[in-house]
Design an enzyme around this catalytic site. Structure first.
Site, PDB file in Angstrom:
ATOM      1  CG  HIS A 170      43.712  39.362  43.845  1.00 55.35           C
ATOM      2  ND1 HIS A 170      43.903  38.203  43.168  1.00 55.35           N
ATOM      3  CD2 HIS A 170      44.549  40.258  43.261  1.00 55.35           C
ATOM      4  CE1 HIS A 170      44.805  38.385  42.215  1.00 55.35           C
ATOM      5  NE2 HIS A 170      45.217  39.624  42.250  1.00 55.35           N
ATOM      6  CB  SER A 330      51.018  48.355  44.013  1.00 57.03           C
ATOM      7  OG  SER A 330      51.886  48.077  45.090  1.00 57.03           O
ATOM      8  CB  SER A 693      44.580  36.414  67.125  1.00 54.64           C
ATOM      9  OG  SER A 693      45.308  37.575  67.441  1.00 54.64           O
TER      10      SER A 693
HETATM   11 ZN   LIG Z   1      46.464  40.461  40.771  1.00 52.99          ZN
END
Ligand SMILES: [Zn+2]
Ligand SMILES: *[C@@H]1O[C@H](CO)[C@@H](O)[C@H](O)[C@H]1NC(C)=O
Ligand SMILES: *[C@@H]1O[C@H](CO)[C@@H](O)[C@H](O)[C@H]1NC(C)=O
Ligand SMILES: *[C@@H]1O[C@H](CO)[C@@H](O)[C@H](O)[C@H]1NC(C)=O
Ligand SMILES: *[C@@H]1O[C@H](CO)[C@@H](O)[C@H](O)[C@H]1NC(C)=O
Ligand SMILES: *[C@@H]1O[C@H](CO)[C@@H](O)[C@H](O)[C@H]1NC(C)=O
Ligand SMILES: *[C@@H]1O[C@H](CO)[C@@H](O)[C@H](O)[C@H]1NC(C)=O
Ligand SMILES: *[C@@H]1O[C@H](CO)[C@@H](O)[C@H](O)[C@H]1NC(C)=O
Ligand SMILES: *[C@@H]1O[C@H](CO)[C@@H](O)[C@H](O)[C@H]1NC(C)=O
Ligand SMILES: *[C@@H]1O[C@H](CO)[C@@H](O)[C@H](O)[C@H]1NC(C)=O
Ligand SMILES: *[C@@H]1O[C@H](CO)[C@@H](O)[C@H](O)[C@H]1NC(C)=O
Ligand SMILES: *[C@@H]1O[C@H](CO)[C@@H](O)[C@H](O)[C@H]1NC(C)=O
Length: 759
Positions: A170, A330, A693
């Site tokens: 995601h 979040s 990196s």
């Molecule tokens: Zn989402």
């Protein structure tokens, strides 16, 4: 209000809808693969319980389980010519109107994206399961169908829809354009064949490598809580859940991490999979660099630590940080503030007094998004490291997998003896366009809209057609903005057919869910499945949710959260009873596993495979040029001669560059940059870092008449060995050789050598 809005004219909306949005593009999929084989004795008490309690001799370890591991890194196309990264899910056909001219937005690469594959198999038995965690926003049905097709042609019946889980991490800073449903074409400029191909090939390759490197080994599970790394971004929705239910939990997010550790029979470390619920949106929607965000950074740290002395992305140890029920979670832990006035906008509509919803954004914990990404990633990594080191509970028992395709538009759910409810044809509500505090929408949509807006409804009816009364009623109280379930031109806009799937590895049950469950939705699902196992003779299962699997269906909020119609609820596309339907379906799978009845499950209706070869508004690559008197790879702005080894020092060089898509287009592997150190002993340059990196950044900025610049930055970390270094750039430019033919020509650029001195 309506008068004001009407200045945002019809043609503008149309324009927005047609032309653009979110372009997550640019992709480098490299593959890390782990392949692991466990064993199980087929024996007396395998069934009905998949749990090995009281089954002596079923222990993987003492029977010499198999485990295998191998890693490769493969880069695939295509970093984009329009590298605006995609933000906020596929949500926002209305999101990116700020980018009036996306062609002129720069882009580049912060970290590589990987597909990490794990195979667990019974050495004697026929059972196998595959778990893939890919650094992409979500797995699409198109990707899954193409991966399954390739696996079938290579391996026959070994890897199938029931025993292969594909899960997206995601990350919101990956590519787009790999979907077959029309809604997603809007947000990613069509179906971009090179992107689709690179994701599919990358995933398949990671499985191939895993397949070829089976080893005997053992599995261990551990759990623990990760602190200070999440907030609930729709706390007002969460509060709509019954108090009696909320009372049972100490937090409005799931803080638990579940970790599966893998070692071979000699005790060599192979890798791990962890599941933790957090949105990888520490990088906000102003970022234009491809990267795998906070969970990707956690993988990077873990793999770097275990693969000492290797370049990033290389080495045998593989650490996957997979997604879970992150729907309302979040990582921006300081919470939502008004960008203009600085006051908190932690209110039910997430709006600001001045500027409305589009000003309300969450941030933190760092001073900028790069630092926030590192802080959250590091927190996750540190907890995983602790759980990994202490893991002692061995996972033993048989493997099992259950899968069905389900037409989600008309699932009937028995609430109780007297009440039956149904799911709906897909539709998105008004608040979908509002976005979230992790990435706001535009056009002044707000979260929590339970009434439509006559202005937008009229536009919708004219442009897209009015929803049927039946669909409107089914989605109550959601006011419908996109009636996707009844839109079929040129292809359906949203999936009807979705995958439900559970894979059991001994006492670990992995629920592969096709979207983003909110915190409470995830808890209800896990609990219901656990109870189902309990009541059918398989007590004590470890149930985890793997998010963003197999096909993308947006969010799954609880019935109570749905009533409030914040973003997650407005994006619960199959209506208020979506969660209840999934709970019913996953219970059915769990029961089948517990009772050894997976063979009898009906496979369900096969999803459609649309005949779309390519459909894209991305500009095609054209001939490029260098400024007068210069050539590709020439330095435009040099590094300094000397840097100090202190935090905050950045070595930076700018080259005459070319579109990075050229390099990705026909190369299966391409590295865009290296940091090299001079060795007095061997009198030669040694590569110490590459483009995977997190300390290097590759920026591409497009100019006019086919010109562009590439800037390479090396953010010199504290602890860097003093010495002499240089930066190198690898590219391809497009050259016309005759009237008909344009070719890609490789070139390199090299900075001057510079000294890093101790502070
Ligand atoms: Zn989402
Ligand atoms: C499970 O069912 C299959 C047939 O579907 C059968 O061959 C197998 O022996 C069963 N396993 C156990 C442990 O009952
Ligand atoms: C959005 O609405 C708020 C009030 O709800 C208002 O203050 C703001 O100016 C509006 N913004 C736009 C772009 O219309
Ligand atoms: C994103 O984060 C940067 C800091 O890294 C900040 O300057 C910018 O305003 C943020 N943008 C949004 C839309 O939150
Ligand atoms: C799913 O079910 C609905 C309603 O029963 C039906 O109209 C639709 O055609 C089905 N979708 C597919 C892809 O079969
Ligand atoms: C949904 O399924 C039921 C039976 O389960 C059927 O009676 C009904 O017609 C279906 N609805 C649609 C729109 O196909
Ligand atoms: C069944 O569920 C409905 C809806 O939640 C509720 O109104 C009804 O009282 C329930 N009936 C029984 C017998 O529990
Ligand atoms: C839908 O409902 C409205 C009123 O609620 C009615 O006027 C309209 O005729 C209905 N449409 C259809 C197709 O039944
Ligand atoms: C797919 O469409 C193309 C034309 O767009 C056509 O040539 C091809 O035969 C179609 N393939 C299938 C399997 O229908
Ligand atoms: C390597 O060579 C450089 C320049 O010739 C010199 O300054 C440096 O001290 C040498 N380092 C070592 C470890 O010999
Ligand atoms: C490239 O770099 C040169 C020199 O720094 C600068 O003048 C030019 O504007 C840059 N072009 C682009 C497209 O950034
Ligand atoms: C890319 O294509 C060009 C011709 O357009 C060819 O010369 C070059 O070798 C190709 N590179 C790779 C790595 O395939």
């Amino acid at each position: 209000m309506a008068g004001k809005r009407s200045r945002c004219s019809f043609s503008r909306l149309e324009l927005i809808l047609i032309v653009c949005l979110v372009l997550m593009i640019s992709l480098t999929v490299a593959l890390l693969v782990l392949h692991f084989l466990t064993r199980n004795t087929n024996g007396k008490c395998s069934y009905p319980s998949p749990v090995p309690q009281g089954c002596p001799g079923q222990d993987f370890s003492d029977r010499g389980t198999g485990g295998g591991l191998q890693v490769t890194a493969e880069l695939s196309p295509p970093p984009s010519s329009v590298p605006v990264t995609h933000r906020n899910d596929q949500r926002a056909p209305l999101l990116q109107m700020g980018y009036a001219n996306p062609e002129q937005v720069g882009g580049g690469l912060l970290s590589r994206l990987y597909s990490r594959a794990f195979i667990v198999a019974e050495p004697q038995g026929s059972q196998r399961v595959v778990f893939v965690s890919a650094d992409i926003g979500m797995v699409s049905q198109r990707v899954r169908l193409e991966v399954l097709k390739q696996l079938r042609s290579k391996y026959g019946e070994l890897y199938r829809q029931d025993n292969v889980i594909l899960s997206g991490t995601h990350t919101h800073s990956g590519p787009g354009g790999y979907f077959q449903y029309t809604l997603f074409w809007i947000t990613s400029r069509g179906l971009v064949q090179p992107t689709l191909k690179s994701i599919v090939n990358g995933i398949v390759k990671s499985i191939d490598i895993a397949h070829e490197n089976m080893k005997k080994g053992r599995l261990f599970i551990n759990r623990g809580t990760v602190e200070n790394s999440q907030i609930n971004r729709s706390p007002f929705s969460y509060l709509a859940n019954p108090q009696s239910e909320r009372k049972r939990y100490s937090s409005n997010t799931d803080k638990e991490m579940v970790l599966l550790k893998m070692v071979d029979v000699e005790g060599h470390e192979l890798g791990l999979i962890s599941w933790f619920a957090v949105h990888p949106v520490s990088m906000n929607n102003s970022n234009h660099l491809v990267n795998s965000d906070n969970v990707g950074y956690a993988s990077y740290l873990f793999e770097q630590e275990k693969n000492k002395g290797m370049l990033p992305g290389e080495g045998p140890f593989v650490a996957a940080f997979a997604s879970s029920n992150l729907g309302d979670v979040s990582p921006n832990t300081r919470g939502p503030f008004c960008a203009n006035t600085g006051e908190s906008c932690d209110n039910p509509q997430s709006t600001c007094p001045v500027g409305g919803a589009s000003m309300c954004m969450a941030k933190g914990p760092g001073k900028d998004m790069f630092e926030s990404t590192r802080i959250i990633g590091q927190n996750i990594y540190l907890k995983a490291k602790e759980l990994y080191e202490k893991a002692s509970q061995e996972v033993t028992g048989p493997l099992s997998s259950a899968h069905q395709w389900v037409n989600m538009t008309n699932v009937s759910v028995e609430l109780n003896a007297t009440h039956t409810v149904r799911t709906c044809k897909p539709a998105l509500g008004h608040s979908f366009a509002a976005g979230t505090i992790d990435g706001v929408g535009a056009l002044n949509f707000t979260q929590g809209s339970v009434e439509g807006d006559p202005f937008w409804d009229q536009i919708r009816d004219q442009l897209l057609g009015e929803p049927s009364n039946e669909t409107k009623a089914c989605h109550q109280p959601k006011p419908i903005l996109f009636n996707t379930g009844e839109m079929t031109w040129p292809h359906p806009w949203h999936p009807d057919i979705v995958d439900v799937q559970i894979v059991a590895i001994g006492s670990l049950a992995i629920l592969a869910v096709p979207g983003e469950f909110t915190t409470m939705s995830g808890r209800r699902l896990r609990e219901a499945v656990q109870r189902e196992f309990d009541s059918h003779g398989s007590p004590g299962m470890n149930v985890v949710i793997a998010g963003l699997c197999n096909v993308y269906t947006h969010y799954i909020a609880t019935y109570e959260e749905y009533q409030l119609q914040r973003y997650e609820a407005a994006s619960t596309i199959y209506g208020p009873h979506t969660l209840s339907a999934y709970i019913q379906l996953y219970r059915g799978l769990a029961k089948a596993i517990a009772l050894n009845g997976t063979q009898e499950l009906s496979p369900g209706p096969e999803p459609p495979f649309f005949n779309v070869t390519s459909l894209t508004l991305l500009p095609s690559l054209s001939v490029e040029s260098a400024p007068a008197g210069k050539t590709f790879g020439d330095v435009l702005e040099e590094v300094r001669q000397e840097y100090r080894e202190v935090r905050g020092e950045v070595a930076e060089v700018t080259f005459v560059g070319a579109n990075p898509r050229n390099s990705a287009e026909n190369a299966t592997e391409h590295n865009f940059l290296t940091v090299e150190r001079y060795s007095n002993i061997s009198s030669s340059w040694r590569v110490v870092l590459n483009d995977a990196s997190w300390d290097t950044r590759f920026y591409w900025s497009k100019g006019t008449s086919g010109r562009s610049n590439v800037t390479i930055e090396w953010h010199i970390p504290a602890g860097t060995e003093p010495g002499v270094y240089r930066l190198r750039y690898f590219g391809h430019y497009k050259k016309r050789v005759n009237f008909l033919r344009v070719i890609s020509v490789p070139f390199e650029g090299l900075s001057s050598a510079f000294q890093i001195t101790a502070p």
